[in-house]
Design a protein around this motif. Sequence first.
Motif, mmCIF file in Angstrom:
data_model
loop_
_atom_site.group_PDB
_atom_site.id
_atom_site.type_symbol
_atom_site.label_atom_id
_atom_site.label_comp_id
_atom_site.label_asym_id
_atom_site.label_seq_id
_atom_site.Cartn_x
_atom_site.Cartn_y
_atom_site.Cartn_z
ATOM 1 N N GLY A 190 -25.582 -14.032 39.092
ATOM 2 C CA GLY A 190 -24.613 -13.932 38.008
ATOM 3 C C GLY A 190 -24.199 -15.262 37.398
ATOM 4 N N ILE A 191 -25.168 -16.094 37.060
ATOM 5 C CA ILE A 191 -24.882 -17.426 36.526
ATOM 6 C C ILE A 191 -24.602 -17.352 35.019
ATOM 7 N N ILE A 192 -23.479 -17.933 34.617
ATOM 8 C CA ILE A 192 -23.128 -18.070 33.198
ATOM 9 C C ILE A 192 -22.826 -19.543 32.949
ATOM 10 N N LEU A 223 -13.680 -11.339 26.360
ATOM 11 C CA LEU A 223 -14.359 -10.059 26.508
ATOM 12 C C LEU A 223 -15.855 -10.240 26.732
ATOM 13 N N VAL A 224 -16.460 -11.226 26.058
ATOM 14 C CA VAL A 224 -17.882 -11.509 26.274
ATOM 15 C C VAL A 224 -18.118 -11.902 27.727
ATOM 16 N N ILE A 225 -17.292 -12.807 28.248
ATOM 17 C CA ILE A 225 -17.429 -13.245 29.631
ATOM 18 C C ILE A 225 -17.203 -12.073 30.587
ATOM 19 N N GLU A 226 -16.232 -11.240 30.274
ATOM 20 C CA GLU A 226 -15.939 -10.086 31.130
ATOM 21 C C GLU A 226 -17.143 -9.155 31.241
ATOM 22 N N VAL A 227 -17.765 -8.856 30.099
ATOM 23 C CA VAL A 227 -18.948 -7.987 30.110
ATOM 24 C C VAL A 227 -20.058 -8.614 30.946
ATOM 25 N N ARG A 241 -19.954 -5.036 22.672
ATOM 26 C CA ARG A 241 -19.982 -5.052 24.133
ATOM 27 C C ARG A 241 -20.982 -4.057 24.725
ATOM 28 N N ARG A 242 -21.105 -2.889 24.142
ATOM 29 C CA ARG A 242 -22.060 -1.916 24.671
ATOM 30 C C ARG A 242 -23.487 -2.416 24.529
ATOM 31 N N ASP A 243 -23.788 -3.035 23.392
ATOM 32 C CA ASP A 243 -25.136 -3.574 23.187
ATOM 33 C C ASP A 243 -25.427 -4.692 24.182
ATOM 34 N N LEU A 244 -24.440 -5.544 24.404
ATOM 35 C CA LEU A 244 -24.619 -6.655 25.335
ATOM 36 C C LEU A 244 -24.830 -6.137 26.756
ATOM 37 N N ALA A 245 -23.996 -5.208 27.182
ATOM 38 C CA ALA A 245 -24.126 -4.653 28.535
ATOM 39 C C ALA A 245 -25.466 -3.940 28.705
ATOM 40 N N ARG A 246 -25.876 -3.186 27.689
ATOM 41 C CA ARG A 246 -27.148 -2.459 27.754
ATOM 42 C C ARG A 246 -28.318 -3.440 27.878
ATOM 43 N N PHE A 247 -28.278 -4.522 27.100
ATOM 44 C CA PHE A 247 -29.341 -5.524 27.152
ATOM 45 C C PHE A 247 -29.424 -6.159 28.541
ATOM 46 N N VAL A 248 -28.281 -6.567 29.078
ATOM 47 C CA VAL A 248 -28.261 -7.241 30.384
ATOM 48 C C VAL A 248 -28.806 -6.322 31.470
ATOM 49 N N ARG A 249 -28.371 -5.077 31.457
ATOM 50 C CA ARG A 249 -28.811 -4.142 32.499
ATOM 51 C C ARG A 249 -30.300 -3.815 32.355
ATOM 52 N N PRO A 289 -15.264 -36.219 20.297
ATOM 53 C CA PRO A 289 -16.692 -36.250 20.643
ATOM 54 C C PRO A 289 -16.957 -35.648 22.009
ATOM 55 N N GLY A 290 -18.181 -35.185 22.189
ATOM 56 C CA GLY A 290 -18.592 -34.703 23.497
ATOM 57 C C GLY A 290 -18.492 -33.197 23.641
ATOM 58 N N CYS A 291 -18.896 -32.736 24.824
ATOM 59 C CA CYS A 291 -18.829 -31.313 25.129
ATOM 60 C C CYS A 291 -18.521 -31.128 26.604
ATOM 61 N N THR A 292 -18.037 -29.952 26.941
ATOM 62 C CA THR A 292 -17.755 -29.613 28.327
ATOM 63 C C THR A 292 -18.696 -28.515 28.790
ATOM 64 N N VAL A 293 -18.985 -28.512 30.088
ATOM 65 C CA VAL A 293 -19.842 -27.494 30.678
ATOM 66 C C VAL A 293 -19.045 -26.760 31.749
ATOM 67 N N THR A 294 -18.934 -25.453 31.570
ATOM 68 C CA THR A 294 -18.243 -24.585 32.516
ATOM 69 C C THR A 294 -19.250 -23.587 33.065
ATOM 70 N N VAL A 295 -19.168 -23.323 34.365
ATOM 71 C CA VAL A 295 -20.119 -22.412 35.009
ATOM 72 C C VAL A 295 -19.360 -21.295 35.724
ATOM 73 N N TYR A 296 -19.853 -20.079 35.556
ATOM 74 C CA TYR A 296 -19.381 -18.928 36.314
ATOM 75 C C TYR A 296 -20.532 -18.475 37.204
ATOM 76 N N ASP A 297 -20.207 -18.025 38.425
ATOM 77 C CA ASP A 297 -21.223 -17.361 39.241
ATOM 78 C C ASP A 297 -20.542 -16.445 40.240
ATOM 79 N N ASP A 298 -21.336 -15.604 40.889
ATOM 80 C CA ASP A 298 -20.780 -14.583 41.774
ATOM 81 C C ASP A 298 -20.079 -15.165 42.993
#
Length: 216
Positions: A154-156, A141-145, A110-118, A168-177
Amino acid sequence: MLRPAELAVNFADLGTGLGVLPRQLNSLILFDRFSADLRWNGRQPLFQPIPLAARHGVDRGPRPDDQWVQACYGATDYYADLYRELELSLDAPEVREASVRYHEFDILERRDLARFVRHHRINAVNLSYVLYEIEPERRALVIEVLRRTLRPPGIIVVTEPVAELTKPGCTVTVYDDSQSSPQRVCLVSDGHFRGDVLPLDDFESFVARHPVLTDP
């Protein structure tokens, strides 16, 4: 109204593997070649370029080579066709020449991920077929960071197989501010983004904020 500088997208593909996806973004050649394979309510979207300022690919090292990737494909005509599509993508000049920075670290750190994003002022990330391989608690926890550290908007974008690959198939979920909860946007009938885009609960509200332009 947003100023041009605020529209710039600093994009990161987390769990990028071979690193093709960030190179494919904004490729009109590939859009024209493959967009007809995916139908949105029977219609075809128009090309809409992303205002990219920077592209990053992130994965644990070492990065795979083409031979390793080919070995991951199944031994059927269907997968042979998909691998040919990958080769075509890699050969496209605008894909080969796209400027992408690659980084080797584990997004579960998590620290590496947060450092990279910032450090890179990331404001949009993609996780395609990444989180389902991780324990549910660590996925959260990944999503939280990301939600805590991404710059606006803040698009995820999270793409995951239906029912952990049992269907079969996949789902698409989006997070944003703009939304406190994840948005269940759509289900794609083929997990390789072929076939039909089928609306889920939040599809209509999502496209009202982010219109998907289609042919009349």
